[in-house]
Design a protein around this motif. Sequence first.
Motif, PDB file in Angstrom:
ATOM      1  N   TYR A   1       0.870  -1.178   0.000  1.00 35.78           N
ATOM      2  CA  TYR A   1       0.000   0.000   0.000  1.00 35.78           C
ATOM      3  C   TYR A   1       0.909   1.230   0.000  1.00 35.78           C
ATOM      4  CZ  TYR A   1      -4.308   2.633   1.038  1.00 35.78           C
ATOM      5  OH  TYR A   1      -5.386   3.473   0.985  1.00 35.78           O
ATOM      6  N   PRO A   2       1.446   1.594  -1.173  1.00 37.15           N
ATOM      7  CA  PRO A   2       2.502   2.606  -1.184  1.00 37.15           C
ATOM      8  C   PRO A   2       2.033   4.053  -1.041  1.00 37.15           C
ATOM      9  CG  PRO A   2       2.206   1.640  -3.372  1.00 37.15           C
ATOM     10  CD  PRO A   2       1.261   0.939  -2.469  1.00 37.15           C
ATOM     11  N   THR A   3       0.857   4.382  -1.594  1.00 38.83           N
ATOM     12  CA  THR A   3       0.486   5.803  -1.578  1.00 38.83           C
ATOM     13  C   THR A   3      -0.950   5.998  -1.111  1.00 38.83           C
ATOM     14  OG1 THR A   3      -0.161   5.602  -3.882  1.00 38.83           O
ATOM     15  CG2 THR A   3       2.020   6.509  -3.463  1.00 38.83           C
ATOM     16  N   LEU A   4      -1.220   7.242  -0.748  1.00 39.60           N
ATOM     17  CA  LEU A   4      -2.530   7.608  -0.216  1.00 39.60           C
ATOM     18  C   LEU A   4      -3.638   7.401  -1.255  1.00 39.60           C
ATOM     19  CD1 LEU A   4      -4.199   9.010   2.012  1.00 39.60           C
ATOM     20  CD2 LEU A   4      -3.592  11.174   0.957  1.00 39.60           C
ATOM     21  N   LYS A   5      -4.663   6.671  -0.840  1.00 39.19           N
ATOM     22  CA  LYS A   5      -5.846   6.497  -1.692  1.00 39.19           C
ATOM     23  C   LYS A   5      -7.046   7.042  -0.933  1.00 39.19           C
ATOM     24  CE  LYS A   5      -5.433   2.024  -2.456  1.00 39.19           C
ATOM     25  NZ  LYS A   5      -5.641   0.659  -2.949  1.00 39.19           N
ATOM     26  N   VAL A   6      -7.844   7.835  -1.627  1.00 39.29           N
ATOM     27  CA  VAL A   6      -9.018   8.390  -0.967  1.00 39.29           C
ATOM     28  C   VAL A   6     -10.267   7.745  -1.566  1.00 39.29           C
ATOM     29  CG1 VAL A   6      -8.924  10.409  -2.488  1.00 39.29           C
ATOM     30  CG2 VAL A   6     -10.272  10.523  -0.416  1.00 39.29           C
ATOM     31  N   GLU A   7     -11.137   7.267  -0.692  1.00 35.81           N
ATOM     32  CA  GLU A   7     -12.354   6.583  -1.146  1.00 35.81           C
ATOM     33  C   GLU A   7     -13.395   7.617  -1.569  1.00 35.81           C
ATOM     34  OE1 GLU A   7     -13.779   3.984   1.959  1.00 35.81           O
ATOM     35  OE2 GLU A   7     -11.824   3.023   2.165  1.00 35.81           O
ATOM     36  N   VAL A   8     -13.887   7.455  -2.799  1.00 37.84           N
ATOM     37  CA  VAL A   8     -14.891   8.382  -3.337  1.00 37.84           C
ATOM     38  C   VAL A   8     -16.053   7.569  -3.881  1.00 37.84           C
ATOM     39  CG1 VAL A   8     -15.324  10.234  -5.002  1.00 37.84           C
ATOM     40  CG2 VAL A   8     -13.024   9.951  -4.034  1.00 37.84           C
ATOM     41  N   ASN A   9     -17.254   7.938  -3.502  1.00 46.39           N
ATOM     42  CA  ASN A   9     -18.432   7.258  -4.025  1.00 46.39           C
ATOM     43  C   ASN A   9     -18.566   7.525  -5.531  1.00 46.39           C
ATOM     44  OD1 ASN A   9     -21.537   7.424  -4.740  1.00 46.39           O
ATOM     45  ND2 ASN A   9     -21.311   6.024  -3.005  1.00 46.39           N
ATOM     46  N   PRO A  10     -19.004   6.514  -6.310  1.00 49.97           N
ATOM     47  CA  PRO A  10     -19.109   6.700  -7.758  1.00 49.97           C
ATOM     48  C   PRO A  10     -19.941   7.925  -8.158  1.00 49.97           C
ATOM     49  CG  PRO A  10     -19.430   4.395  -7.200  1.00 49.97           C
ATOM     50  CD  PRO A  10     -19.321   5.137  -5.903  1.00 49.97           C
ATOM     51  N   ALA A  11     -20.993   8.212  -7.403  1.00 48.48           N
ATOM     52  CA  ALA A  11     -21.830   9.366  -7.763  1.00 48.48           C
ATOM     53  C   ALA A  11     -21.048  10.661  -7.597  1.00 48.48           C
ATOM     54  CB  ALA A  11     -23.087   9.382  -6.904  1.00 48.48           C
ATOM     55  N   ASP A  12     -20.261  10.736  -6.528  1.00 53.77           N
ATOM     56  CA  ASP A  12     -19.448  11.934  -6.319  1.00 53.77           C
ATOM     57  C   ASP A  12     -18.337  12.017  -7.354  1.00 53.77           C
ATOM     58  OD1 ASP A  12     -20.881  12.842  -4.089  1.00 53.77           O
ATOM     59  OD2 ASP A  12     -19.815  11.427  -2.782  1.00 53.77           O
ATOM     60  N   ALA A  13     -17.786  10.872  -7.698  1.00 52.28           N
ATOM     61  CA  ALA A  13     -16.722  10.845  -8.704  1.00 52.28           C
ATOM     62  C   ALA A  13     -17.244  11.434 -10.006  1.00 52.28           C
ATOM     63  CB  ALA A  13     -16.229   9.411  -8.904  1.00 52.28           C
ATOM     64  N   GLU A  14     -18.433  11.010 -10.351  1.00 52.00           N
ATOM     65  CA  GLU A  14     -19.091  11.499 -11.559  1.00 52.00           C
ATOM     66  C   GLU A  14     -19.298  13.018 -11.464  1.00 52.00           C
ATOM     67  OE1 GLU A  14     -20.662   9.370 -14.010  1.00 52.00           O
ATOM     68  OE2 GLU A  14     -21.271  11.165 -15.095  1.00 52.00           O
ATOM     69  N   ARG A  15     -19.826  13.411 -10.308  1.00 48.99           N
ATOM     70  CA  ARG A  15     -20.177  14.811 -10.106  1.00 48.99           C
ATOM     71  C   ARG A  15     -18.958  15.734 -10.185  1.00 48.99           C
ATOM     72  NH1 ARG A  15     -23.165  14.185  -5.392  1.00 48.99           N
ATOM     73  NH2 ARG A  15     -24.848  13.491  -6.734  1.00 48.99           N
ATOM     74  N   TYR A  16     -17.838  15.276  -9.612  1.00 53.51           N
ATOM     75  CA  TYR A  16     -16.671  16.163  -9.554  1.00 53.51           C
ATOM     76  C   TYR A  16     -15.594  15.787 -10.570  1.00 53.51           C
ATOM     77  CZ  TYR A  16     -19.188  17.445  -5.406  1.00 53.51           C
ATOM     78  OH  TYR A  16     -20.175  17.841  -4.562  1.00 53.51           O
ATOM     79  N   GLY A  17     -15.974  14.941 -11.524  1.00 52.94           N
ATOM     80  CA  GLY A  17     -15.062  14.658 -12.621  1.00 52.94           C
ATOM     81  C   GLY A  17     -13.808  13.914 -12.211  1.00 52.94           C
TER      82      GLY A  17
END
Lengths: 510, 215, 696
Positions: free
Chosen positions: C611-627
């Motif tokens: 687990y080398p780098t920071l991963k931020v969990e984003v809901n698919p709907a938000d991902a869509e919304r914020y590109g």
Amino acid sequence: MNHKPLLLPLLDEALKRGPLEPADVAAAARATGLPAAAAWEAVRFYPRYAATGERWLLVDEPVVRSRNFDSLLNALERVALAAGVESGTVYSYGLEALGPALVVEQGAERRVYAPVDEASLERLAAGAEPGPAAGLLPRELAGGGWLLEDPPPPPQFPGAGELIASARAAGLRGLGGAHFPVWRKLEAVRAQDAAEKYVVVNGDESEPGNFKDRWLMEHNPRLVWTGAALAARAVGASEIVFYVRGEYEGALERVEAARRELAASGYLDGLETSTFRGGGLYICGEESALLESIEGKRAEPRLKPPYPAEAGLFGKPTLVNNVETLAHLALVASHGADAYRERRPKLFSISGDVAKPGVYELALGTTLEEALAAAGAGRARAVLLGGAAGTFLKLPDAAGLPLDFEAPRAQGDSIGPGALMVFDETRDLWAVAEGVSAFFAHESCGKCFPCSLGTPHLHRLVWNWRRGQRRPELLHELAQALEQGSLCGLGQAAPWAVRSLLERFVEVNR
Amino acid sequence: MSRVAVVIDGLLVQAEPDWTVLEAARSAGVEIPTLCHHERTGTEGICRLCMVEVAGRMEPACATRVRPGMVVNTRGAAVEQLRRTVLELVALETNVEYDDELSGWMEEYGADPTRWGEPLAGRRQRKPLADNPFFVREYDKCYNCRRCLDACGEGIQGVWALAFTGRGAEAGVTTTFDLELAEAGCIFCGNCVEVCPTGALVPLEELRAAKGGPS
Amino acid sequence: MTPPLRLEPDRVVSTVCPYCGVGCRVDLYVKNERVYRVMAHGGPPNYGALCVKGRFGLGFLHHPDRLTTPLIRRRKGGELEPVGWREALDFAAERLAWVAAKHGPDSLYFISSAKATNEANYLMQKLARAAVGTHNVDHCARLCHSSSTAALSRSLGSAAMSNTIEEIPLSDVILVTGSNTVETHPVIGAMIKKAARNGAYLIVADPRRVGLAESAHLWLRLKPGSDPVLFGAMARWLVESGHYDRAFVEERAEGFDEWWASVREYTLEFAESATGVPAEKIRAAAERYAAAGAAAIYWAMGITQHSHGVANVQALVNLAVLAGQLGKPGSGLNPLRGQNNVQGAGDMGALPNVYPGYQPTANAAVRERWGRLWGTPQPETAGITMTEALESIGRPGGVRAVYLMGEDPVTSEPYQEHVRAALAQLDFLVVQDILKNETYPYADVVLPAASFAEKNGTFTNTDRRVQLLRPVFEPPGRARPDVWILARMGTRLARLLNRGSAASWEYPNAAAVWEEVRRAAPEMFGGISHARLEHENLRWPCASESSPGVSVLFTDGFATPSGRARLLPAPWNPPAEQPGGEYPLLLSTGRVLYHWHGGALSRRSALSEAYPTLKVEVNPADAERYGVRDGAAVWLVSRRGRIRAVAWVTERAPEGVVFAPIHFAEEAANRLTNNAYDPVSKIPEYKAAAVRLEPA
């Protein structure tokens, strides 16, 4: 239905759309509630999920092994190579009575032909039909008898106590090979205090040399369903799963049609019923492995106890009985225990060097000689009794042996499910033994060490024997390890045929 | 609950009612060899090395509950011959060089795998799988005891990254969908390494150290 | 049974895993002074199982960043230079004493460590209270379970798991909330999953679809921060429908009327609107929980790290009391402790308000007793919490010097820029640690400490089990065990400040420190000795040498003055910062399986490769919304800062919520978090900050 959808039917559905992808398997796993790993294990276990493209397969069974197996296989490999098609062998389809058989596999679909010869293979290579299609056994393969004629109308359920008492009085035993008293199993499942119980019909007739269950499922399935329904009412089960051997696709259709018909008549009212296409492996006939495969797992035998009567399908009390057994139960209910006892009917699958190979209903206790005469045996020298998991009897020594539950057992043999494979003196019994040992090595599930590691070595020892390199001490030692060490009947019985050959025929071969 | 009296190799053993024959034997200091059994996994009755004689029948000690009045013979001639044959076949087909326990039993039972000729199962040709930063899978050393499968799934972790594949002598351990471990859902708890008796699953650090280099 | 080894070990040492509060027993296999294999020791608490961190994450022991020599900075702005121990200790003690003399003892602050041993924690608080004369001591539980401690102490009188790990299989219903147990306490997580497979009914209340949610029979996806309504409504429904344990409440609880008045509004319908969980599910959860023969609640930071964290815990306490689910095997209240010795640090009094054994500093008789024991009068002024202390730096009367042991506030405190600025203003900072960390550049003195594998002492795990460490290696270079360092520091400070005798700081070894703990808190620890721990499994409370300690707490009574459990209102207040406007998303922070807190240990091991780098969990709907695409680089921006991360588009996060792990100092989630605190526990609100997401 008290359980979730079953895995194998879901995989079969997906298979119709093409080779299985992980996504199909994952979706099927989710629907069943199994871990994806378990579904993947099933995919990697049952041969039909690996099938891709076209394959030409020679059916490998003891009778063809005693005849022209090697030359047929050579010819098949030759024509297949030329045609750029994969070739190989596949184990018994219950067609021993028809002669050598060929399977043409195309993805999930299979066509079966019997009898075939080298000319058939040339026709196949030329794109023509190689021989007579053998999707169903000919009805006329069977003579007369209670089991082989149109069944009587389904009898009224006489009540649990009376049915079980009748089964007991009739002396009805399990006819899949183990001969366990039927009334005891019925009683054991009935005695379980459980909201859900199952009846599972074991139609996974995978024992080479046996085809009487196939005939029953194809030509008299109503009788079997009748027995299953009676048994379900007797033990208090609410669901019947009829498990049909994976290769018997024609039988599967006939069984399903009979189910619909009987259900339409109201005879199955109050019972959930379904027909289940088996996994297509010998081990699926072992009752606990069969239950595992319904549950969508690798068909591996369970440790016993607990027995299925206590913890069977999905952990619920389950009555597992063979097709013929349940047909007999229906007959006991129809004709009464006394009439049944009078007749003592039993089906025998007779093949090999006889004039009229087929399914015979004979009275238990018929001598080997009488049975052979009925099928028109000529100069029989040996009979492989029971099936691949059977023993070679030597003739004429064994001519007077009564074919019942007790007499063969007293001398270390068994009628098993009732197979007689007959070989005259021109046949190489070691070739048969080689085929039988290859069969067990192929069919070992991979669970217990003695069987998974021992069966290939058994095959190699027999192979070497046939080619002059004889190690009787190792054969005996391995036979003992398999028989005493293996977890289930498959491994335990694997060496029987070879050992009987060693004990009864070895001087002939020297 | 009252104890159950059983006789094991002539010794009277007072066993707890839920004990297996194996547990009862161990409590009396009687050693019964097993390859698949492990106290933390549900694996039992697989290797068949722990078969013992009970009233003339062979039963797996690890999967057989004690019964009152049971008379068990753990070292009869038939038992010993069975164990010898199983040990020989396992050692013939599997690279067991790091399984000291098995090697000890081989000696004890006079097992000589060479009697059976060349291996047949193809296991010894399997190549090491190194697909993660933590441990390596060397399945030439695996004899399918399935402890790892149980540790990964039902027995301990409930992850089911490992799966069993194939049949008969060809059978072996794989991952779900034959993926790399991480893709298969492995969380690298290493409980499979913990229970592996053969060294088929070995920490990367150990391999590096054994090769003499620093990590 | 010996494992199949490629390498004969020089030695195998049985000790305790340094990562989480499960406190797994481990056997370390050593060759050429390196650990090459870790095996579970068998038996409790981990019963032969481990997780990836304990098994494969010990590479930090041999990392080049280990501190191996004492360092001092002779003047502000100068370089840190290596010196001998005597010089470093003298330098540190003289400066600390000087600050104490000039600005008073309360201008010093002592931050103890939940990663240090019980013995070291005991000495740290003794350093504050005896040698310096201040109650200004705290540890990182302030940042994790101080909300639990506050609510459990006032209602039940004892702040620890009331059941034990071995009772997990005994519960018929298990309610897990605010805990991603399979990642943060993996061995317990696996046990809970197994219990669920074996028939226990598993209820998970969590906004995120964390690992256990997939195994749950009932998953309540509540809106972040609505916990008191959910649990209040469950309790209210039990009373309203008559499913509560009336006899238990009447015989063993108090405060019902006040509590009942406080939940009047919490109908199922109201709860549905406030929490987003369908009323039917809330009712089902309540009834299942109450009807169980034995039901246990487990929780962690998702409950506590809120500006209303104490209310969250209180709501759970109220629910358990009303259902009578306390004081039975498999039935109780169980805060899952994070650090390996966070239980012990609290037990040892590394808290501003209690002495070892939770004896309150506010009680004059208690103070007098400790004054006698240590031979020096005890301060009356109350101590302040760590979060208050850091906020006070630079203010009049604020803290001017800090002694930091095994803690990295730059990474772990909220609002990182604020913390950096505060540390830069300190008159004097002592950093005592095993590894370089983010706080180390601010140090005036650096004291190299021995790791868990290089010292003696004890850790107390999450279910109150006191376990013995055994040294595996000599400490690297000139590093020394904390106890060795603290005892020498104590001698010097006691002399310089003329408080108590130098002799009271003479400890030949860690066991001698523990003997003092036993004498000082005999009801809790009297029966536990290092000698017994060599061959026995013991947990507190354990008053006598013939006892193995108590497993189930509260079987007879509660440790409150009245002996009854106290129901208290658990008012609902939304998070201090609400998403909206320029910051439309709610940020929650926490841990992932492969890393540990600030990453100081885990990121210096093979775990970093997984687990080398920071991963931020984003809901698919938000991902869509914020590109935002899965795997793409993003900026997370709050009013306080911004960090760069990789987006992991996943249903784990509910819509409107993003989750960032806290382990990456270079992209510290705490650059974003809000320094809002619970009014009682002073815990920061790590679980709710308003942020926005920008493609990077």
